[in-house]
Motif scaffolding. Structure first.
Motif, PDB file in Angstrom:
ATOM      1  N   ILE A  50       0.853  -1.196   0.000  1.00  0.00           N
ATOM      2  CA  ILE A  50       0.000   0.000   0.000  1.00  0.00           C
ATOM      3  C   ILE A  50       0.883   1.238   0.000  1.00  0.00           C
ATOM      4  N   ARG A  51       0.600   2.184  -0.866  1.00  0.00           N
ATOM      5  CA  ARG A  51       1.430   3.383  -0.992  1.00  0.00           C
ATOM      6  C   ARG A  51       1.355   4.226   0.281  1.00  0.00           C
ATOM      7  N   HIS A  52       2.516   4.811   0.632  1.00  0.00           N
ATOM      8  CA  HIS A  52       2.625   5.557   1.885  1.00  0.00           C
ATOM      9  C   HIS A  52       1.627   6.707   1.965  1.00  0.00           C
ATOM     10  N   GLN A  53       1.274   7.299   0.846  1.00  0.00           N
ATOM     11  CA  GLN A  53       0.354   8.432   0.881  1.00  0.00           C
ATOM     12  C   GLN A  53      -1.002   8.039   1.466  1.00  0.00           C
ATOM     13  N   TYR A  54      -1.373   6.756   1.372  1.00  0.00           N
ATOM     14  CA  TYR A  54      -2.639   6.292   1.935  1.00  0.00           C
ATOM     15  C   TYR A  54      -2.490   5.822   3.383  1.00  0.00           C
TER      16      TYR A  54
END
Length: 322
Positions: A50-54
């Motif tokens: 899961i991308r860090h921005q989320y």
């Protein structure tokens, strides 16, 4: 799951989302891969891929177990360092012993939470008690890493011991949901965990066929992770269950629903809900350190090797049999 419960949820305060709140859509559902941690206990990496921005301000989360150990099998972690973030260990079944080089520690069991602010750095050990090693038994829990903003990364270490009886218990209007609020705030109700980075952490149990829509701070992100059972997320009813993570989009509320039928291993749909205010700073994570720059990571390793993150207490006993 013997985490704190009540016989009749309808005696609890009831939570509803405000009229007109936009229900958060589901952006993605991912499956947590399995691995081994510490001395070899099984984990599921809830946030893998899961991308860090989320995720921001969360760094990682491991589901530890659920595993039914035979005698002699329970395992923990040896002494290890941390700097730059907070570890949150929530025990659902079983018992864990914690100790750190800053003087914190204790025993946590069914429904208890150990909240350790590593800050400027310390050494830490987590292990099952000797009696659990000798007898075996069920073990199940979570460990969550919460990032600290740059201004707080070098604060003094701190330890919070949150007992199951201190957790704020809430329910849905029909009593079909048991909401265990560990940290943060929901509809004016506050959990006992004190956080440097504003977050919400909930262990939700939904009866078969029940649904709950919770108010959610619009400036927070929102994640759901299935601990046991099956259900769906969002008004669109996106299926997810044990070992799967839901990433929500923007909005002022979120919805979780339990399937009418659960499997034979669980009575309810068990879910962890997480939300946090994104820090929106550069993050560098390597091993047990979470910093803002590569240079700070290098400094953390150098400080650890030089003994500046603390030393194992001379009187520290072996906390479990080898």
């Amino acid at each position: 799951m013997p985490a704190v419960s009540v016989e009749n949820p309808l005696v609890l305060p009831r939570v509803t989302a405000p009229a007109g709140a936009t229900d958060r859509p589901v952006l993605a559902v991912s499956t947590a891969p399995s691995g081994l941690e510490g001395e070899g206990f099984p984990v599921r990496r809830a946030f893998a891929g899961i991308r860090h921005q989320y995720l921001d301000p969360f760094v990682m989360m491991d589901q530890m177990g659920e595993v039914d150990y035979a005698a002699g099998e329970p395992k923990g972690t040896p002494w290890h360092p941390h700097r730059g973030f907070e570890t949150v260990t929530y025990i659902i079944d079983g018992t864990f012993v914690h100790r750190d080089s800053h003087g914190g520690g204790g025993v946590i069991t069914d429904g208890d939470t150990q909240w350790m602010t590593a800050g400027s750095g310390l050494l830490h050990i987590e292990t099952p008690p000797e009696e659990l090693v000798l007898s075996g038994g069920l073990f199940h829990g979570l460990q969550l890493w919460v990032n600290l903003p740059a201004k707080d990364k070098m604060i003094a270490p701190k330890y919070q011991d949150i007992r199951a009886g201190a957790v704020t218990l809430l329910t849905s209007p029909d009593g079909g949901a048991l909401i265990r609020l560990i940290a943060g705030e929901v509809a004016g109700h506050a959990g006992p965990g004190a956080t440097h980075t504003p977050i919400t952490m909930i262990h939700l149990s939904l009866s078969p066929g029940a649904a709950v829509t919770l108010p959610w701070r619009p400036d927070f992100n929102a994640l759901a992770y299935g601990l046991a059972g099956q259900g769906s997320a969002g008004a669109e009813g996106r299926p997810f269950g044990e070992g799967r993570t839901v990433v929500f989009g923007e909005g002022g509320s979120l919805t979780i629903r339990a399937d009418e039928r659960q499997d034979s291993r669980t009575e309810n749909f068990e879910v962890v809900l997480l939300g946090g205010q994104p820090i929106r700073e550069p993050m560098r994570h390597y091993g047990p350190f979470v910093m803002n720059t590569e240079a700070e990571l290098v400094q953390a390793f150098e400080d650890f090797q030089a003994g500046r993150l603390g030393v194992i207490p001379a009187e520290a006993p072996e906390l479990h049999a080898r």
